[in-house]
Design a protein around this motif. Sequence first.
Motif, PDB file in Angstrom:
ATOM      1  N   HIS A 150      -5.873  -3.497   0.189  1.00  0.00           N
ATOM      2  CA  HIS A 150      -5.368  -2.454  -0.706  1.00  0.00           C
ATOM      3  C   HIS A 150      -5.454  -2.888  -2.167  1.00  0.00           C
ATOM      4  O   HIS A 150      -5.773  -2.077  -3.043  1.00  0.00           O
ATOM      5  CB  HIS A 150      -3.938  -2.086  -0.321  1.00  0.00           C
ATOM      6  N   GLN A 151      -5.172  -4.168  -2.431  1.00  0.00           N
ATOM      7  CA  GLN A 151      -5.276  -4.670  -3.792  1.00  0.00           C
ATOM      8  C   GLN A 151      -6.715  -4.653  -4.288  1.00  0.00           C
ATOM      9  O   GLN A 151      -6.981  -4.337  -5.455  1.00  0.00           O
ATOM     10  CB  GLN A 151      -4.718  -6.097  -3.871  1.00  0.00           C
ATOM     11  N   LEU A 152      -7.640  -4.967  -3.387  1.00  0.00           N
ATOM     12  CA  LEU A 152      -9.052  -5.029  -3.755  1.00  0.00           C
ATOM     13  C   LEU A 152      -9.582  -3.695  -4.258  1.00  0.00           C
ATOM     14  O   LEU A 152     -10.315  -3.644  -5.257  1.00  0.00           O
ATOM     15  CB  LEU A 152      -9.889  -5.472  -2.550  1.00  0.00           C
ATOM     16  N   ILE A 153      -9.240  -2.642  -3.586  1.00  0.00           N
ATOM     17  CA  ILE A 153      -9.898  -1.359  -3.860  1.00  0.00           C
ATOM     18  C   ILE A 153      -9.024  -0.376  -4.627  1.00  0.00           C
ATOM     19  O   ILE A 153      -9.417   0.768  -4.846  1.00  0.00           O
ATOM     20  CB  ILE A 153     -10.384  -0.711  -2.552  1.00  0.00           C
ATOM     21  N   LEU A 183      -3.488  -1.619   9.068  1.00  0.00           N
ATOM     22  CA  LEU A 183      -4.053  -1.763   7.724  1.00  0.00           C
ATOM     23  C   LEU A 183      -3.717  -0.570   6.829  1.00  0.00           C
ATOM     24  O   LEU A 183      -4.117  -0.551   5.655  1.00  0.00           O
ATOM     25  CB  LEU A 183      -5.573  -1.923   7.806  1.00  0.00           C
ATOM     26  N   ALA A 184      -3.007   0.407   7.382  1.00  0.00           N
ATOM     27  CA  ALA A 184      -2.624   1.606   6.625  1.00  0.00           C
ATOM     28  C   ALA A 184      -3.833   2.238   5.932  1.00  0.00           C
ATOM     29  O   ALA A 184      -3.800   2.562   4.750  1.00  0.00           O
ATOM     30  CB  ALA A 184      -1.539   1.271   5.596  1.00  0.00           C
ATOM     31  N   LEU A 185      -4.899   2.421   6.688  1.00  0.00           N
ATOM     32  CA  LEU A 185      -6.125   2.961   6.100  1.00  0.00           C
ATOM     33  C   LEU A 185      -5.960   4.416   5.650  1.00  0.00           C
ATOM     34  O   LEU A 185      -6.685   4.876   4.771  1.00  0.00           O
ATOM     35  CB  LEU A 185      -7.281   2.848   7.107  1.00  0.00           C
ATOM     36  N   LYS A 193     -15.950   6.866   1.142  1.00  0.00           N
ATOM     37  CA  LYS A 193     -16.429   6.752   2.520  1.00  0.00           C
ATOM     38  C   LYS A 193     -15.805   5.494   3.108  1.00  0.00           C
ATOM     39  O   LYS A 193     -15.951   4.402   2.547  1.00  0.00           O
ATOM     40  CB  LYS A 193     -17.943   6.631   2.557  1.00  0.00           C
ATOM     41  N   MET A 194     -15.120   5.642   4.210  1.00  0.00           N
ATOM     42  CA  MET A 194     -14.519   4.488   4.863  1.00  0.00           C
ATOM     43  C   MET A 194     -14.707   4.598   6.363  1.00  0.00           C
ATOM     44  O   MET A 194     -14.478   5.656   6.944  1.00  0.00           O
ATOM     45  CB  MET A 194     -13.035   4.369   4.527  1.00  0.00           C
ATOM     46  N   PHE A 195     -15.132   3.490   6.974  1.00  0.00           N
ATOM     47  CA  PHE A 195     -15.373   3.463   8.410  1.00  0.00           C
ATOM     48  C   PHE A 195     -14.711   2.234   9.020  1.00  0.00           C
ATOM     49  O   PHE A 195     -14.640   1.175   8.398  1.00  0.00           O
ATOM     50  CB  PHE A 195     -16.870   3.433   8.710  1.00  0.00           C
ATOM     51  N   LEU A 196     -14.238   2.397  10.232  1.00  0.00           N
ATOM     52  CA  LEU A 196     -13.614   1.317  10.992  1.00  0.00           C
ATOM     53  C   LEU A 196     -14.359   1.177  12.309  1.00  0.00           C
ATOM     54  O   LEU A 196     -14.479   2.143  13.066  1.00  0.00           O
ATOM     55  CB  LEU A 196     -12.135   1.643  11.236  1.00  0.00           C
ATOM     56  N   ILE A 197     -14.863  -0.013  12.585  1.00  0.00           N
ATOM     57  CA  ILE A 197     -15.645  -0.268  13.800  1.00  0.00           C
ATOM     58  C   ILE A 197     -15.093  -1.507  14.501  1.00  0.00           C
ATOM     59  O   ILE A 197     -14.870  -2.548  13.870  1.00  0.00           O
ATOM     60  CB  ILE A 197     -17.136  -0.496  13.486  1.00  0.00           C
TER      61      ILE A 197
END
Length: 227
Positions: A150-153, A183-185, A193-197
């Motif tokens: 979260h801090q990164l982005i 991760l509270a995405l 765009k965000m993806f979780l794999i």
Amino acid sequence: MGTRLRLAALWGTALAVAGGAAVAAWAWARARGRLRRRAAPLSARPAAVAADQGRGHGKQILVLGLDGAGKTSVLHSLATNHVKRSVAPTEGFNAICINTEESQLEFLEIGGSESLRSYWTMYLPKVLLLVYVVDSADHARLPTAKQLLHQLIQNNSTLPVVVLANKQDLEGAYCITDIHDALALSDIGDERKMFLIGTHVAEDGSEISSSMKDAKELIAQLVLESQ
């Protein structure tokens, strides 16, 4: 409307996070054909050289995550299509180049120990895509992985992010929906765009899993769309 997903399709078990909701991704049309790749891993590079590479062709993909998440093993699998488990954590920087029909993908991994995390934000503005790797079985450190992500982005609302919920083969590993929540995405903006794999690396020398192939396809497509 939340995140507008412009990917035509995606193979595998990815989740596309859009407007706070986890949406099952759909299959990438086979008519487009699979990307043919030639992999050429590069040797680990010191900070000064890695910095120069970050100013190169503008196609670099930053690979981050806590130490022990499996970043180096994932990169080797993506580059060679075969598994090689990494024993020692990356102490510094690791650069790998993968050629596809459409472009050259330059991956830069930075170690995840506390002493190296200060470098993470230095390289973030130079990249097209962030790949964030988490250990799905390391429950105790998922809050730290969440905080750092979260801090990164927080200051970049459009940078595409691919989260790899790695080590899915381990006993006790959280499934990808649990990783999504841990991760509270859903709290990370609705313009990116965000993806979780879910991924894992099998025994040394074996071919990479279908989920790892999915991740490779997705990363290549996102880079193409970001240029």
